[in-house]
Design an enzyme around this catalytic site. Structure first.
Site, PDB file in Angstrom:
ATOM      1  N   ARG A  18      -7.013  18.934   2.101  1.00 59.30           N
ATOM      2  CA  ARG A  18      -5.946  18.445   2.994  1.00 59.30           C
ATOM      3  C   ARG A  18      -4.579  18.472   2.295  1.00 59.30           C
ATOM      4  O   ARG A  18      -4.416  17.943   1.209  1.00 59.30           O
ATOM      5  CB  ARG A  18      -6.260  17.022   3.480  1.00 59.30           C
ATOM      6  CG  ARG A  18      -7.303  16.986   4.587  1.00 59.30           C
ATOM      7  CD  ARG A  18      -7.657  15.562   4.968  1.00 59.30           C
ATOM      8  NE  ARG A  18      -8.440  14.914   3.920  1.00 59.30           N
ATOM      9  CZ  ARG A  18      -8.915  13.671   4.065  1.00 59.30           C
ATOM     10  NH1 ARG A  18      -8.637  12.978   5.147  1.00 59.30           N
ATOM     11  NH2 ARG A  18      -9.666  13.136   3.113  1.00 59.30           N
TER      12      ARG A  18
ATOM     13  N   LYS B 276       0.825  -1.211   0.000  1.00 56.68           N
ATOM     14  CA  LYS B 276       0.000   0.000   0.000  1.00 56.68           C
ATOM     15  C   LYS B 276       0.864   1.268   0.000  1.00 56.68           C
ATOM     16  O   LYS B 276       0.664   2.193  -0.788  1.00 56.68           O
ATOM     17  CB  LYS B 276      -0.921   0.020   1.216  1.00 56.68           C
ATOM     18  CG  LYS B 276      -1.632   1.339   1.455  1.00 56.68           C
ATOM     19  CD  LYS B 276      -2.583   1.713   0.339  1.00 56.68           C
ATOM     20  CE  LYS B 276      -3.070   3.134   0.535  1.00 56.68           C
ATOM     21  NZ  LYS B 276      -4.025   3.535  -0.501  1.00 56.68           N
TER      22      LYS B 276
ATOM     23  N   CYS C 111      -3.043  11.120   0.829  1.00 55.25           N
ATOM     24  CA  CYS C 111      -2.352   9.849   0.544  1.00 55.25           C
ATOM     25  C   CYS C 111      -0.927  10.075   0.049  1.00 55.25           C
ATOM     26  O   CYS C 111       0.038   9.672   0.670  1.00 55.25           O
ATOM     27  CB  CYS C 111      -3.092   9.081  -0.545  1.00 55.25           C
ATOM     28  SG  CYS C 111      -4.780   8.727  -0.178  1.00 55.25           S
TER      29      CYS C 111
HETATM   30  N1  SAJ Z   1      -0.871  15.083  -9.406  1.00 58.92           N
HETATM   31  C1  SAJ Z   1       0.090  15.672 -10.241  1.00 58.92           C
HETATM   32  N2  SAJ Z   1       0.425  15.040 -11.403  1.00 58.92           N
HETATM   33  C2  SAJ Z   1      -0.141  13.845 -11.761  1.00 58.92           C
HETATM   34  C3  SAJ Z   1      -1.116  13.268 -10.892  1.00 58.92           C
HETATM   35  C4  SAJ Z   1      -1.457  13.901  -9.724  1.00 58.92           C
HETATM   36  O1  SAJ Z   1       0.631  16.742  -9.952  1.00 58.92           O
HETATM   37  O2  SAJ Z   1       0.181  13.324 -12.829  1.00 58.92           O
HETATM   38  C5  SAJ Z   1      -1.215  15.740  -8.140  1.00 58.92           C
HETATM   39  C6  SAJ Z   1      -2.678  16.093  -7.996  1.00 58.92           C
HETATM   40  O3  SAJ Z   1      -2.942  17.378  -8.507  1.00 58.92           O
HETATM   41  C7  SAJ Z   1      -2.870  16.031  -6.473  1.00 58.92           C
HETATM   42  C8  SAJ Z   1      -1.894  14.954  -6.033  1.00 58.92           C
HETATM   43  O4  SAJ Z   1      -0.937  14.824  -7.091  1.00 58.92           O
HETATM   44  O5  SAJ Z   1      -2.510  17.245  -5.868  1.00 58.92           O
HETATM   45  C9  SAJ Z   1      -2.529  13.593  -5.741  1.00 58.92           C
HETATM   46  O6  SAJ Z   1      -3.325  13.283  -6.842  1.00 58.92           O
HETATM   47  P1  SAJ Z   1      -3.909  11.760  -7.057  1.00 58.92           P
HETATM   48  O7  SAJ Z   1      -4.521  11.729  -8.409  1.00 58.92           O
HETATM   49  O8  SAJ Z   1      -2.861  10.772  -6.736  1.00 58.92           O
HETATM   50  O9  SAJ Z   1      -5.136  11.678  -6.038  1.00 58.92           O
HETATM   51  P2  SAJ Z   1      -5.230  11.067  -4.587  1.00 58.92           P
HETATM   52  O10 SAJ Z   1      -4.337  11.757  -3.630  1.00 58.92           O
HETATM   53  O11 SAJ Z   1      -6.678  11.005  -4.277  1.00 58.92           O
HETATM   54  O12 SAJ Z   1      -4.666   9.573  -4.769  1.00 58.92           O
HETATM   55  C10 SAJ Z   1      -5.528   8.481  -4.574  1.00 58.92           C
HETATM   56  C11 SAJ Z   1      -4.643   7.300  -4.300  1.00 58.92           C
HETATM   57  N3  SAJ Z   1      -5.525   6.221  -3.923  1.00 58.92           N
HETATM   58  C12 SAJ Z   1      -5.333   5.618  -2.709  1.00 58.92           C
HETATM   59  O13 SAJ Z   1      -4.435   5.901  -1.963  1.00 58.92           O
HETATM   60  C13 SAJ Z   1      -6.325   4.564  -2.371  1.00 58.92           C
HETATM   61  C14 SAJ Z   1      -3.832   6.937  -5.529  1.00 58.92           C
HETATM   62  O14 SAJ Z   1      -3.174   5.683  -5.275  1.00 58.92           O
HETATM   63  C15 SAJ Z   1      -4.715   6.784  -6.743  1.00 58.92           C
HETATM   64  O15 SAJ Z   1      -3.892   6.549  -7.884  1.00 58.92           O
HETATM   65  C16 SAJ Z   1      -5.532   8.060  -6.950  1.00 58.92           C
HETATM   66  O16 SAJ Z   1      -6.307   8.280  -5.752  1.00 58.92           O
HETATM   67  C17 SAJ Z   1      -6.509   7.855  -8.103  1.00 58.92           C
HETATM   68  O17 SAJ Z   1      -6.263   8.431  -9.171  1.00 58.92           O
HETATM   69  O18 SAJ Z   1      -7.464   7.098  -7.892  1.00 58.92           O
END
Ligand code: SAJ
Length: 447
Positions: free
Chosen positions: A349, A225, A279
């Site tokens: 957050r 994880k 996360c």
């Molecule tokens: N981000 C970037 N560039 C990218 C992708 C994301 O700068 O290419 C930024 C986003 O703007 C954000 C942060 O990173 O600020 C996180 O984005 P995220 O898409 O990873 O979203 P989270 O934080 O909701 O991640 C969760 C995670 N799921 C779990 O922990 C169960 C992640 O593993 C998943 O890949 C993501 O959701 C998803 O896309 O479902």
């Protein structure tokens, strides 16, 4: 009852299930298990969350397709009940712990305040246990925590009843906005103390998961994880570092990224204004928490530093854009679009925008924030653009798709747009008389 006796009681749905924590993980899991026909008792220390659930409402914010109908059905049927009193758990067979596990902002070590609170309260209820109790942790935890914290804490509290405690770790993989979808369609890592426990957990999660259930030991599950999110953080950091290189060379990182990704097996992520949420910024620190003393883990820590720098780089881009127009940052009013950590959510957050706005203020600029989802910033857009020297996009909410740029330009002092998420089309923006700047471009994109 012994562990393998759980199987028939899963099949006839007579197994009594407890869930600790009514956040987006625990609430969606409790509702989904109640929907399968189990009697589910959910416990949370927050009375407002408990009341909301018992009234058939949601204890969480944001848009969750199908959730309101589900929780109304399972509360009406009585299959899901919530309480602040841990004593309601005294006759359960399985308890799933779904509490937050933040890391200290300075030391980056986990604090486990909520986890230790849950374990202590649970242990006191289980003191005279004579039947087996399966304790499953869904919270994301540092590898080693199941043994060094969860098992150790409960064993210390329950004394002789310890022989009846069995342990599993099934890390959550839900994402706000897609809770029910992910619960059913995303595979799960099923970590158990013994193969029999893994079998029982697979049977239990198999009542609603239509994806792979991958059995393994506890430590492997803890590493999987935290590693899957550390991996994503490193991928994003690479994209951000490539953007900085392209800015310095005067190239367009998005063209570079597009062509690199045509090479088989490449998948450069999106550069941007920073990495926020509950996360990705946290889980890399959990992954290395118990190795940092004797193994540097340089790559993972360097990736964190690159991503944490991006909100500050956004300030540099704004300062550069203003200077090109003879405007001092310290005298500027800056319109900020998007406070949440990513698009179309109210979740702020550890949002990169918090760091961006703090730095603007530290440098003397005046930020005016707009966010359609975050209550404190749901102000009219006109208030944000009125008298602004620059407009900065930090989160790509859908509402920003069709803005009236001619009207916006009339209200701004200087038509400058700095795009932190490669969200707008530079050509369209420039056609409306704006100067377009963005992460991954050295200067005004179409000067
Ligand atoms: N981000 C970037 N560039 C990218 C992708 C994301 O700068 O290419 C930024 C986003 O703007 C954000 C942060 O990173 O600020 C996180 O984005 P995220 O898409 O990873 O979203 P989270 O934080 O909701 O991640 C969760 C995670 N799921 C779990 O922990 C169960 C992640 O593993 C998943 O890949 C993501 O959701 C998803 O896309 O479902």
């Amino acid at each position: 009852m012994k562990i393998l006796d759980f199987i028939p009681r899963i099949e006839d749905r007579s197994l009594q299930i407890g869930v600790i924590g009514l956040g987006y993980v625990g609430f969606s899991l409790a509702s989904m298990m109640a929907k399968q026909g189990f009697q589910v008792l959910a416990v949370d220390i927050d009375e407002k969350r408990v009341d909301a659930v018992n009234k058939g409402g949601l204890p969480i914010g944001g848009e969750e397709p199908g959730m309101i109908e589900l929780v109304a059905a399972v509360t009406k049927s009585g299959k899901l009940r919530a309480s602040t009193d841990y004593q309601v758990l005294n006759s359960i067979d399985v308890v799933v712990i779904c509490v937050d596990t933040p890391v200290d902002p300075l030391s980056h070590y986990p604090t486990y305040r909520a986890l230790n609170g849950a374990l202590t309260s649970l242990g006191q209820v289980m003191m005279n246990r004579s039947d087996d109790l399966l304790v499953i942790v869904e919270s994301t935890i540092a590898p080693g925590t199941m043994t060094s914290v969860v098992m150790a804490t409960l064993k210390q509290i329950v004394g002789n009843a310890v022989g009846h405690l069995l342990f599993g770790h099934c890390p959550e993989r839900v994402t706000p906005g897609k809770l029910l979808h992910n619960l059913v369609h995303v595979s799960r890592t099923v970590g158990g103390q013994t193969p029999e426990i893994v079998d029982v957990m697979k049977k239990l999660y198999g009542t609603f998961v239509c994806a792979d259930l991958d059995g393994c030991d506890l430590l492997t599950a803890e590493i999987v994880k935290t590693a899957e999110n550390a991996y994503r953080d490193v991928q994003i950091a690479f994209a951000n570092e490539l953007a900085m290189i392209c800015e310095n060379l005067g190239a367009d990182v998005y063209s570079v990224r597009e062509f690199v990704n045509k090479s088989p097996g490449r998948s450069v992520h999106m550069p941007g204004a920073g990495v926020g949420g509950h996360c990705i910024p946290k889980d890399p620190w959990l992954l290395i928490a118990n190795v940092r003393e004797h193994y540097e883990a340089n790559l993972i820590q360097a990736a964190r530093a690159v991503n944490n720098h991006m909100p500050y780089h956004m300030v540099t881009l704004v300062e550069r854009a203003l200077a090109a127009n003879g405007i001092e940052l310290s005298a500027a009013r800056i319109g900020v679009l998007g406070y949440a950590f990513r698009e179309d959510t109210d979740d702020d957050r550890d949002s990169p925008t918090t760091y961006f706005v703090d730095e603007l203020q530290r440098r003397g600029a005046v930020p005016i924030i707009h966010d359609p989802y975050v209550r404190a910033y749901q102000r009219p857009l006109k208030e944000v653009v009125q008298g602004a020297h620059a407009l900065v996009l930090m989160a790509g909410h859908s509402v920003y798709r069709n803005l009236d740029w001619d009207d916006i330009r009339q209200h701004m002092v200087q038509p400058i747009l700095v795009d932190g998420r490669h969200y707008f089309d530079p050509y369209e923006i420039t056609r409306h008389g704006f100067q377009y700047y963005g992460v991954g471009y050295r200067d005004n994109r179409l000067k």
